[in-house]
Scaffold this active site. Structure first.
Site, PDB file in Angstrom:
ATOM      1  N   CYS A 102       0.846  -1.201   0.000  1.00  0.00           N
ATOM      2  CA  CYS A 102       0.000   0.000   0.000  1.00  0.00           C
ATOM      3  C   CYS A 102       0.882   1.251   0.000  1.00  0.00           C
ATOM      4  O   CYS A 102       1.862   1.319   0.765  1.00  0.00           O
ATOM      5  CB  CYS A 102      -0.881  -0.010   1.247  1.00  0.00           C
ATOM      6  SG  CYS A 102      -1.761   1.536   1.468  1.00  0.00           S
ATOM      7  N   GLU A 132       2.877  -6.236   8.575  1.00  0.00           N
ATOM      8  CA  GLU A 132       3.287  -4.821   8.449  1.00  0.00           C
ATOM      9  C   GLU A 132       4.340  -4.478   9.500  1.00  0.00           C
ATOM     10  O   GLU A 132       5.314  -3.764   9.215  1.00  0.00           O
ATOM     11  CB  GLU A 132       2.070  -3.910   8.586  1.00  0.00           C
ATOM     12  CG  GLU A 132       2.386  -2.457   8.257  1.00  0.00           C
ATOM     13  CD  GLU A 132       1.191  -1.532   8.466  1.00  0.00           C
ATOM     14  OE1 GLU A 132       0.043  -1.994   8.378  1.00  0.00           O
ATOM     15  OE2 GLU A 132       1.427  -0.348   8.729  1.00  0.00           O
ATOM     16  N   SER A 269     -10.502  -4.581   4.471  1.00  0.00           N
ATOM     17  CA  SER A 269     -10.144  -5.725   3.616  1.00  0.00           C
ATOM     18  C   SER A 269     -11.359  -6.596   3.290  1.00  0.00           C
ATOM     19  O   SER A 269     -11.207  -7.670   2.707  1.00  0.00           O
ATOM     20  CB  SER A 269      -9.071  -6.564   4.319  1.00  0.00           C
ATOM     21  OG  SER A 269      -9.477  -6.877   5.633  1.00  0.00           O
TER      22      SER A 269
HETATM   23 FE1  SF4 Z   1      -3.329   0.964   3.105  1.00  0.00          FE
HETATM   24 FE2  SF4 Z   1      -5.808   0.155   3.451  1.00  0.00          FE
HETATM   25 FE3  SF4 Z   1      -3.846  -0.831   4.991  1.00  0.00          FE
HETATM   26 FE4  SF4 Z   1      -4.702   1.670   5.288  1.00  0.00          FE
HETATM   27  S1  SF4 Z   1      -5.900  -0.182   5.656  1.00  0.00           S
HETATM   28  S2  SF4 Z   1      -2.574   0.988   5.176  1.00  0.00           S
HETATM   29  S3  SF4 Z   1      -5.136   2.293   3.155  1.00  0.00           S
HETATM   30  S4  SF4 Z   1      -4.087  -1.114   2.780  1.00  0.00           S
END
Ligand code: SF4
Length: 285
Positions: A102, A132, A269
């Site tokens: 992202c 992440e 998601s």
């Molecule tokens: Fe990106 Fe969506 Fe994750 Fe936010 S929730 S970091 S916009 S993928």
């Protein structure tokens, strides 16, 4: 049941971007296509990609082992970001790579790099072992991890000038409490506040609730943003019944006849293919 749908719910721009990329690769490629983990944390989305011959290697092997097991083809890196050493390993094995990270996560990673260059002590607040978090910690061994659920401040020192970064899908109020704990323990601190816009909007949409008796949060339990949405709802509306459901099937366990008005939202998601049948079922009840 009378249903109010949140103003902001479901797919965010980052997830849409990742899926568009994956679908494009699936259309253009004759070679095998792999993902080292779920492209986003939703099983229905992963199942859709499987139908398009994108194989998700969602098992307990290390990411390196997974890459080493691939003979040929393309790897799509998920929306959550990844250790850049994995790209090098994939290229070494003559595999094609596609990066579906992202753009917000990429921006956050850049910001961590800048803070490190400016000789700040970088703190990263995230959920332990979330992809992440792992990607962000892989930027440098110097990054100090602060567990969002169980913060340990023992590594902080009073002469540190810290730069505080965080996973995109956390809860603002809980982050603030962690900042307050850090403040007296260090020399100075800058706060980057990296919760993404999509996560904030979905959490803020819970304020649209008025006289509903029940809240349905649609999203898989492993989805950080969906589960945080559920936690915010629980904290804000302790008197209401609140359910986190991942599919139409989950409604079978709920006695819907007891409710006249409900509020529905969904994590970033969760696809419309999961949301819409649930909405129909609730409205027809
Ligand atoms: Fe990106 Fe969506 Fe994750 Fe936010 S929730 S970091 S916009 S993928």
């Amino acid at each position: 049941m009378e249903i109010t749908l949140a103003k902001h719910y479901g797919f965010c721009q980052g997830v849409k971007y990742a899926l568009e990329l994956a679908n494009k690769v699936a259309c253009e490629n004759n070679q095998p296509i792999f993902m080292l983990n779920k492209i986003v944390h939703n099983q229905a989305v992963v199942d859709e990609l499987t139908k398009k011959n994108i194989i998700t290697l969602d098992d307990s092997r290390s990411l390196e082992e997974k890459i080493n097991s691939i003979e040929k083809g393309t790897i799509i890196f998920s929306a959550h970001g990844h250790d850049k050493k994995l790209e090098a390993l994939a290229l070494q094995r003559n595999l094609q790579i596609v990066d579906a990270t992202c753009p917000k996560v990429i921006a956050n990673e850049k910001s961590i790099n800048t803070a490190l260059k400016n000789n700040k002590t970088v703190l990263y607040i995230g959920i332990r072992n979330h992809p992440e978090t792992l990607a962000s910690l892989s930027i440098s061994e110097k990054v100090i991890f602060i567990d969002f659920f169980n913060p340990d401040y023992s590594l902080l020192k009073s002469d540190y000038d810290v730069s505080i970064h965080n996973q995109t899908t956390l809860i603002q109020e809980d982050l603030k409490r962690i900042y307050e704990e850090i403040k007296p323990k260090v020399h100075s601190m800058e706060i980057k506040n990296d919760i993404c816009y999509a996560t904030s909007l979905r959490q803020q949409s819970l304020n649209e609730i008025t006289d509903e008796e029940v809240i349905f949060i649609i999203g898989d339990k492993i989805s950080s943003n969906s589960t945080r949405l559920y936690e915010v709802a629980k904290k804000t509306y302790p008197h209401l019944d609140i359910y986190q459901i991942s599919s139409l099937n989950d409604l079978k366990n709920i006695d819907l006849s007891q409710y006249k008005k409900g509020f529905v939202t969904a994590g970033a998601s969760t696809p419309n293919s999961v949301i819409n049948p649930i909405l129909e079922k609730l409205k027809s009840n």
